[in-house]
Design an enzyme around this catalytic site. Structure first.
Site, mmCIF file in Angstrom:
data_model
loop_
_atom_site.group_PDB
_atom_site.id
_atom_site.type_symbol
_atom_site.label_atom_id
_atom_site.label_comp_id
_atom_site.label_asym_id
_atom_site.label_seq_id
_atom_site.Cartn_x
_atom_site.Cartn_y
_atom_site.Cartn_z
ATOM 1 N N CYS A 117 5.306 -6.163 1.749
ATOM 2 C CA CYS A 117 5.630 -4.740 1.645
ATOM 3 C C CYS A 117 4.954 -3.949 2.768
ATOM 4 O O CYS A 117 5.282 -4.144 3.919
ATOM 5 C CB CYS A 117 5.269 -4.223 0.258
ATOM 6 S SG CYS A 117 6.059 -2.666 -0.110
ATOM 7 N N TYR A 118 3.964 -3.090 2.443
ATOM 8 C CA TYR A 118 3.273 -2.362 3.512
ATOM 9 C C TYR A 118 2.704 -3.334 4.543
ATOM 10 O O TYR A 118 2.760 -3.091 5.755
ATOM 11 C CB TYR A 118 2.139 -1.520 2.910
ATOM 12 C CG TYR A 118 1.396 -0.686 3.932
ATOM 13 C CD1 TYR A 118 1.913 0.532 4.363
ATOM 14 C CD2 TYR A 118 0.187 -1.117 4.481
ATOM 15 C CE1 TYR A 118 1.254 1.298 5.313
ATOM 16 C CE2 TYR A 118 -0.485 -0.354 5.426
ATOM 17 C CZ TYR A 118 0.060 0.858 5.833
ATOM 18 O OH TYR A 118 -0.605 1.606 6.767
ATOM 19 N N GLU B 34 4.781 -11.449 -5.657
ATOM 20 C CA GLU B 34 3.703 -11.663 -6.629
ATOM 21 C C GLU B 34 4.050 -11.189 -8.033
ATOM 22 O O GLU B 34 3.418 -11.586 -8.990
ATOM 23 C CB GLU B 34 2.404 -11.005 -6.140
ATOM 24 C CG GLU B 34 2.396 -9.467 -6.116
ATOM 25 C CD GLU B 34 3.016 -8.863 -4.851
ATOM 26 O OE1 GLU B 34 3.798 -9.570 -4.187
ATOM 27 O OE2 GLU B 34 2.744 -7.689 -4.563
ATOM 28 N N LYS C 53 -9.760 -12.221 -15.260
ATOM 29 C CA LYS C 53 -9.873 -12.224 -16.725
ATOM 30 C C LYS C 53 -9.303 -13.500 -17.350
ATOM 31 O O LYS C 53 -9.924 -14.086 -18.250
ATOM 32 C CB LYS C 53 -9.133 -11.006 -17.274
ATOM 33 C CG LYS C 53 -9.474 -10.662 -18.686
ATOM 34 C CD LYS C 53 -10.804 -9.972 -18.716
ATOM 35 C CE LYS C 53 -11.141 -9.387 -20.054
ATOM 36 N NZ LYS C 53 -12.316 -8.503 -19.948
ATOM 37 N N HIS D 210 8.097 -7.834 -3.250
ATOM 38 C CA HIS D 210 6.841 -8.279 -3.877
ATOM 39 C C HIS D 210 7.024 -9.642 -4.565
ATOM 40 O O HIS D 210 7.401 -9.697 -5.726
ATOM 41 C CB HIS D 210 6.380 -7.253 -4.914
ATOM 42 C CG HIS D 210 5.897 -5.982 -4.308
ATOM 43 N ND1 HIS D 210 4.623 -5.837 -3.805
ATOM 44 C CD2 HIS D 210 6.515 -4.802 -4.090
ATOM 45 C CE1 HIS D 210 4.468 -4.622 -3.313
ATOM 46 N NE2 HIS D 210 5.611 -3.970 -3.482
ATOM 47 N N ASP E 240 -16.124 -10.770 -21.629
ATOM 48 C CA ASP E 240 -16.930 -11.095 -20.451
ATOM 49 C C ASP E 240 -18.381 -11.405 -20.805
ATOM 50 O O ASP E 240 -18.923 -12.425 -20.380
ATOM 51 C CB ASP E 240 -16.877 -9.949 -19.431
ATOM 52 C CG ASP E 240 -15.449 -9.585 -19.064
ATOM 53 O OD1 ASP E 240 -14.555 -10.420 -19.311
ATOM 54 O OD2 ASP E 240 -15.217 -8.484 -18.544
ATOM 55 N N GLY F 276 0.848 -1.187 0.000
ATOM 56 C CA GLY F 276 0.000 0.000 0.000
ATOM 57 C C GLY F 276 0.875 1.225 0.000
ATOM 58 O O GLY F 276 2.069 1.143 0.300
#
Ligand code: XMP
Length: 525
Positions: free
Chosen positions: A82-83, A172, A371, A170, A228, A55
């Protein structure tokens, strides 16, 4: 399907959805919730693990997002990123301070605690992605330092007994080379998830759920031809056949041949059983847009006209039991509802529920999916790849890729130029992939042609011309919030230029847009 759950608590960082996606890649179902979510609710969900995201704030400042200490005392494993890592240390009695040097980018991580569960099958020296200005100067009591970097004494801290882990970088993002292993170590190793959540079951289960919910009721869906709404249409059709009616409005601002493609897949000669209504509203839109040059005015007209047409069609159909929407998980998260109540997708920039449709309930079969998961479901349903892997395309369509007034002639020009451009880029990318086995590094995430409102003098054979300039856009982006111009090879651009000039009447110049976002936007209006 949602038995084994990991939750991500969102503190406003830019990679938060990515965290949830990575967890799902470990075949563990994962949902995102705001940091404002009550502890009682979290307890009730009984997750196998909790991940706190990054964040933009400083955790030691008074009004920064925080979470109560009890979160770390539930006996549920917690991973702070992180945050989230700094907050965990701050709340549990460690120290977080402003760093003299902020660390940004690829950084070498040195693992101190090689037997840490997080570092199982991870190298002792490994590259990670850092992005922070604050740092953990002292871990909380009970925590050990498990890794550091040159500028960051506490890159990973852990309290293995209580299953609490704080990671400053991070894992990710793909730049963290072994990030996927680290996350999977947490989710499978520390949390003990079985990792048996599979997308394959989604189509089958959802079809069953739709049948149960809808019974013999009627369902109405506005089909735009985007990924979608197409996948939603496919699922609903497989579940309830002709109880589904799809209204597809061709506003004449679609890409070349797209209206016919949508009709080919979902129309009477297509592969799905449903009632398909195509409204050919091209001329109606061109009439409304005549003389309008201001971008927001064009957007408004295009959106309003869609509502009017959908209203007319809904009146013809009469009362329905359900209104279906192609809402997907990022729509739910981005609306700030964190998976709680129904959210309305502002498709075609409708911006609200059509109150003129007489329906009892909303049905959103894709609202748990990202997605790439929607695309997987689409392929399983047999929707053609061309449609499933479609680029993002704005609701107002070519209306915002034609600078100034929209006319039928300009639509034709931009459609033809765009078709050639996409064809050549796709061909060059496919050739590269055939030779190298991977996509080229320049492969853009979105690419299209736009029509500038500029005309200039040129020469064609013995004649002088006074024609339009086409602009080619291609961007590389992760989240479409920031973007860089993609480095399409010069010879590809050159070929596109030649073909556009020769094949598209009314064009005598081709530009390549090098602007990044910011300061530019991806679209032109
Ligand atoms: P910009 O131009 O804001 O675009 O950099 C970011 C992404 O959003 C898409 N976009 C839109 N999509 N209605 C939409 O449905 C719109 O009015 C609209 N404007 C931009 C754009 O294609 C890009 O992917």
């Amino acid at each position: 399907m949602k038995k084994e759950l990991v939750i991500v608590i969102d503190f406003g960082g830019q990679y938060n959805q990515l965290v949830a996606r990575r967890v799902r890649e470990c075949n563990v179902y994962c949902e995102i919730y705001s940091y404002k979510t009550d502890l009682a609710k979290i307890k009730e969900m009984n997750p196998k693990g909790i991940i706190l995201t990054g964040g933009p704030n400083s955790c030691y400042e008074a009004d920064s997002p925080t979470y109560q200490k009890e979160l770390f005392e539930l006996g549920i494993p917690v991973l702070g990123l992180c945050y989230g890592a700094q907050l965990m240390m701050h709340v549990l009695g460690g120290k977080v301070e402003k760093a003299e040097v902020s660390e940004y980018g690829k950084t070498e991580l040195l693992v101190d605690k090689t037997d840490s569960k997080i570092f199982e099958n991870v190298s002792d020296k490994t590259i990670v992605w850092m992005s922070h200005t604050d740092y953990i100067s002292k871990p909380a009591p009970g925590f050990e330092i498990a890794a550091h970097t040159a500028d960051c004494p506490v890159a990973v801290a852990e309290n293995a007994d209580q299953k609490l882990y704080a990671i400053q970088y991070h894992p990710e993002v793909l730049h963290t080379v072994e990030g996927k292993t680290m996350l999977s170590n947490f989710v499978l190793g520390v949390c003990g998830c079985a990792g048996d959540w599979k997308m394959d079951a989604f189509v089958e289960n959802t079809i069953k759920e739709i049948r149960e919910k809808v019974g013999d009721g009627k369902v109405l869906l506005a089909l735009s031809g985007g990924v979608d709404s197409s996948v939603a249409a496919g699922l609903l059709s497989r579940a309830i056949g002709k109880q589904l009616t799809c209204v597809f409005v061709d506003h004449g601002l679609l890409r070349k041949d797209e209206g016919d493609e949508v009709e080919g897949v979902f129309g009477p000669n297509g592969q799905f059983d449903l009632n398909f209504i195509r409204v050919n509203a091209q001329q109606r839109y061109y009439d409304k847009l005549a003389g309008v040059t201001e971008p927001e005015a064009k957007r408004k007209i295009i959106g309003e006209e869609f509502i009017r047409i959908f209203e007319e069609e809904a009146k013809k159909i009469g009362a329905v039991d359900f209104l279906a929407q192609g809402t997907i998980y990022p729509d739910v998260v981005e609306s700030g509802l964190g998976g709680e109540s129904a959210v309305i997708k502002s498709h075609h920039n409708v911006g609200g529920l059509p109150d003129f449709v007489d329906f009892k309930e909303i049905i959103e079969p894709l609202r748990d999916l990202f997605k790439d998961e929607v695309r997987k479901a689409g392929l399983e349903l047999g929707i053609p790849e061309r449609l499933v892997f479609r680029q993002p395309f704005p609701g107002p369509g070519l209306g915002i890729r034609i600078i100034g007034e929209v006319t039928e002639e300009k639509v034709r020009i931009v459609q033809d130029a765009d078709y050639i451009y996409r064809e050549e880029v796709d061909k060059a990318a496919a050739d590269y992939k055939k030779e190298h086995g991977v996509d080229p590094s320049w492969m853009p995430n979105q690419y299209f042609a736009a029509l500038t409102n500029m005309r200039s003098v040129g020469v064609m054979g013995d004649f002088r011309t006074y024609d339009y300039a086409v602009a080619l856009r291609a961007v590389k982006t992760i989240d479409f919030m920031t973007a860089e111009s993609a480095e399409i090879p010069y010879e590809v651009l050159n070929k596109v230029m030649n073909r556009v000039i020769n094949e598209v009447k009314g064009v005598n110049r081709v530009f390549y847009d090098l602007t990044s976002k910011p300061p530019g936007t991806i679209e032109f209006e």
